[in-house]
Design an enzyme around this catalytic site. Structure first.
Site, PDB file in Angstrom:
ATOM      1  N   LYS A 166       0.796  -1.235   0.000  1.00  0.00           N
ATOM      2  CA  LYS A 166       0.000   0.000   0.000  1.00  0.00           C
ATOM      3  C   LYS A 166       0.825   1.280   0.000  1.00  0.00           C
ATOM      4  O   LYS A 166       0.380   2.326   0.456  1.00  0.00           O
ATOM      5  CB  LYS A 166      -1.003   0.039   1.170  1.00  0.00           C
ATOM      6  CG  LYS A 166      -1.797  -1.219   1.400  1.00  0.00           C
ATOM      7  CD  LYS A 166      -2.188  -1.948   0.154  1.00  0.00           C
ATOM      8  CE  LYS A 166      -3.247  -1.250  -0.670  1.00  0.00           C
ATOM      9  NZ  LYS A 166      -3.470  -1.982  -1.957  1.00  0.00           N
ATOM     10  N   HIS A 180       6.936  -7.542  -2.151  1.00  0.00           N
ATOM     11  CA  HIS A 180       6.768  -6.825  -0.885  1.00  0.00           C
ATOM     12  C   HIS A 180       7.662  -7.425   0.193  1.00  0.00           C
ATOM     13  O   HIS A 180       7.499  -7.130   1.373  1.00  0.00           O
ATOM     14  CB  HIS A 180       5.314  -6.919  -0.404  1.00  0.00           C
ATOM     15  CG  HIS A 180       4.322  -6.192  -1.252  1.00  0.00           C
ATOM     16  ND1 HIS A 180       4.473  -4.875  -1.612  1.00  0.00           N
ATOM     17  CD2 HIS A 180       3.143  -6.590  -1.796  1.00  0.00           C
ATOM     18  CE1 HIS A 180       3.430  -4.510  -2.349  1.00  0.00           C
ATOM     19  NE2 HIS A 180       2.612  -5.529  -2.472  1.00  0.00           N
ATOM     20  N   SER A 228      -4.917   2.553   4.146  1.00  0.00           N
ATOM     21  CA  SER A 228      -5.033   1.910   2.839  1.00  0.00           C
ATOM     22  C   SER A 228      -5.046   0.384   2.994  1.00  0.00           C
ATOM     23  O   SER A 228      -5.816  -0.322   2.324  1.00  0.00           O
ATOM     24  CB  SER A 228      -3.867   2.353   1.950  1.00  0.00           C
ATOM     25  OG  SER A 228      -3.980   1.803   0.664  1.00  0.00           O
TER      26      SER A 228
END
Ligand code: A3P
Length: 294
Positions: free
Chosen positions: A42, A102, A132
């Site tokens: 995010k 990630h 988010s």
């Protein structure tokens, strides 16, 4: 309905299907010309991914329309039932490959370091990340239920969310940039001066643009354009992965949206935790060090 619990991989909680796929990811063989886009979730991954694909497709938005983003910029550790994994998608990708991940710095497959691959790391105000992420958990049922916001915020601060602690992730990658080719970008800087940040990216990658290229990239990667573009906004993924009726993937794209959800007490508690965990951390290194040890 039922949702899978997170499963720890070397102490980092991951989406269960990603954890099950982990042994293959760990053995991934990188190529020297692979370019890695890494973020805590995010933080602007999708935005930077589209920007990089535009750069490598000669700023031609039509060429970027040829396939959905998750096929153009494969997601290294991605795995869900009944769909190709990120590794399978990568095995079909022509070089130079743009690879999204990630993973915290300790978990990046070691061949990326052996091959000297360039990494672009984006960070974002963790309060906006938390908000988010909360909405993303709601719409992406591969995550556990987020519960009510106050609960999710606590889990976020305790690092009990997918990919673990924001603080550990950011500190680890910023530190790595001192010795490896890691360009540190910030979401807020990309919002404030996108063309300036685009120039940093180009310098880091050693690329130049054709005439009109920068204008084309900034147009194709504006929030409004990306939100409306089905080849970018992830609406092509099955609803078992993302349900855009719950919350769109490209949601608001703003700086400071945290103020709409945090109470004053939550903001104060967050600040205190930030001071504690980020003490002595100056922020992202401004200059990349393309030569290890430089
Ligand atoms: P919000 O939920 O605050 O709207 P990631 O791609 O790393 O998952 O990050 C998603 C966040 O980046 C979402 O934030 C999304 O709206 C925002 N985003 C995606 N594309 C963007 C763009 N072109 N400009 C600004 N923000 C963008």
């Amino acid at each position: 309905g039922e949702r899978p619990a997170l499963v720890p991989v070397q102490g980092i909680p991951l989406i269960r299907y990603f954890a099950e796929n982990w042994p293959l990811v760990e053995d991934f063989q990188a190529r020297p010309d692979d370019v890695v886009i890494c973020t805590y979730p995010k933080s602007g991954t999708t935005w930077l991914s589209e920007m990089l694909d535009m750069i490598y497709q000669d700023c031609d938005a039509q060429r970027c329309q040829r396939a959905p983003l998750h096929l153009r910029v494969p997601f290294l550790e991605f795995a869900v039932p009944d769909a190709p994994t990120g590794l399978e998608t990568l095995s079909q990708a022509p070089p130079p490959r743009l690879i999204k991940t990630h993973l915290p710095v300790e978990l990046l497959p070691s061949s990326f370091w052996r091959q000297g691959c360039k990494v672009l790391y984006v960070s974002r105000d963790p309060r906006d990340v938390a908000v988010s992420y909360y909405h993303f958990y709601r719409m992406a049922p591969v995550h556990p239920h987020p519960g009510p916001w106050p609960h999710f915020l606590e889990e976020f601060l305790d690092g009990k969310v997918s990919y673990g602690s924001w603080f550990t992730h950011v500190k680890g990658w910023w530190a790595k940039a001192a010795t490896h080719p890691v360009l540190c970008l910030r979401y807020e800087d990309m919002k404030e001066a996108p063309s300036q940040q685009l120039n940093r990216v180009l310098t880091f990658l050693g690329r130049t643009l054709p005439p009109g290229g920068a204008t084309a990239i900034l147009a194709a990667t504006s929030f409004t354009t990306m939100k409306a573009n089905p080849k970018v906004n992830y609406t092509a993924l099955p609803r078992t992965v993302m349900d855009h009726a719950v919350s769109p993937f490209l949601r608001k794209g703003e700086v400071g949206d945290w103020m709409n959800l945090f109470t004053v007490a939550q903001a104060e508690a967050f600040d205190a935790r930030y001071q504690e965990l980020m003490a002595g951390v100056e922020g992202p290194p401004i200059h990349p060090s393309p030569t290890p040890g430089a």
